[in-house]
Design a protein around this motif. Sequence first.
Motif, PDB file in Angstrom:
ATOM      1  N   SER A 261     -10.516   6.892  -2.451  1.00 37.64           N
ATOM      2  CA  SER A 261     -11.886   7.596  -2.144  1.00 37.64           C
ATOM      3  C   SER A 261     -13.082   7.093  -2.883  1.00 37.64           C
TER       4      SER A 261
ATOM      5  N   GLY B 104      -7.710   9.069   0.397  1.00 42.32           N
ATOM      6  CA  GLY B 104      -8.423   9.731   1.582  1.00 42.32           C
ATOM      7  C   GLY B 104      -8.298  11.156   1.237  1.00 42.32           C
TER       8      GLY B 104
ATOM      9  N   HIS C 265       0.859  -0.838  -0.052  1.00 47.97           N
ATOM     10  CA  HIS C 265      -0.018  -0.084   0.128  1.00 47.97           C
ATOM     11  C   HIS C 265       0.783   1.134   0.057  1.00 47.97           C
TER      12      HIS C 265
ATOM     13  N   GLU D  85      -4.336   2.263  -7.089  1.00 51.02           N
ATOM     14  CA  GLU D  85      -4.599   3.477  -6.103  1.00 51.02           C
ATOM     15  C   GLU D  85      -3.778   4.606  -6.357  1.00 51.02           C
TER      16      GLU D  85
HETATM   17  P1  PGA Z   1      -9.723   5.874   0.640  1.00 50.75           P
HETATM   18  O1  PGA Z   1      -8.358   4.771   0.927  1.00 50.75           O
HETATM   19  O2  PGA Z   1     -10.981   5.042   0.286  1.00 50.75           O
HETATM   20  O3  PGA Z   1     -10.062   6.274   2.165  1.00 50.75           O
HETATM   21  O4  PGA Z   1      -9.231   6.971  -0.323  1.00 50.75           O
HETATM   22  C1  PGA Z   1      -8.259   3.832  -0.075  1.00 50.75           C
HETATM   23  C2  PGA Z   1      -7.000   3.005   0.365  1.00 50.75           C
HETATM   24  O5  PGA Z   1      -5.841   3.714   0.705  1.00 50.75           O
HETATM   25  O6  PGA Z   1      -6.796   1.828   0.240  1.00 50.75           O
END
Ligand code: PGA
Length: 248
Positions: A212, A172, A94, A166
């Motif tokens: 998000s 976030g 991640h 991602e």
């Molecule tokens: P988020 O996080 O949906 O809060 O943007 C996704 C992630 O980091 O896996």
Amino acid sequence: MRKILAAGNWKMNNTPSQTEAMITELRDKVAGAKNDVLICAPFVCLPAAVKAAEGSNIKIGAQNLHFEDKGAYTGEISAQMLKEIGAQYVIIGHSERREYFAETDDTVNAKVIQALKYGLIPVLCCGESLKQREDTVTFDFIRSQIKIAFRGLSKEDALKVVVAYEPIWAIGTGKVATSEQANEVCSDIRNCLAGIYDQETADGIRILYGGSVNKDCAAELFSMSDIDGGLVGGASLKCDDFSIICNA
Ligand code: PGA
């Protein structure tokens, strides 16, 4: 035919007792969900999560593991430990781990291999920063992440991996990539995998989008040709929202 996977990444949220309550609530809400459902909980919450999810369609995963079998690695958790407590998946690489815990493409590759060795399904994360996107190096950067992460993996093993694209600028931030932006990169990841293996293998690998994802945008994202689900942070902490995503 790739089935959509709705994967929750709780990050460093929920205690064991909160985990039990949350999964207990979620299991009724997602019973019979259209999509596969996965919750990746903090290490110490995993036993509670596995117990609360027993007999349901909710799969449980961890958010990290160490790439060695065992040894003097204070504070680390091994694949065998995860396997024994009933985790089935593990998030690897991640962007928060890459950024705050100095994970590299090489350690990510070692962790993917280790997960597979113990029968855990890796949810392998990749994604570009805003600067990289602006510098138009997104595709090159992600291809290099993918090539190194899959290094040494047989076709059979590659098929077990779930990739999560991602973009860091979308995590976030509430700033979701458009479905076209997300699909464009997921599709390029698939082309990259077809180059490493072959088209049939690439077509069999699930590629998720994360960043998000919320109850309102999930259905459109999941309808895209190369997006096979979502890795969901914030919205996976709300049972109602996440159950909508599990049915999107
Ligand atoms: P988020 O996080 O949906 O809060 O943007 C996704 C992630 O980091 O896996």
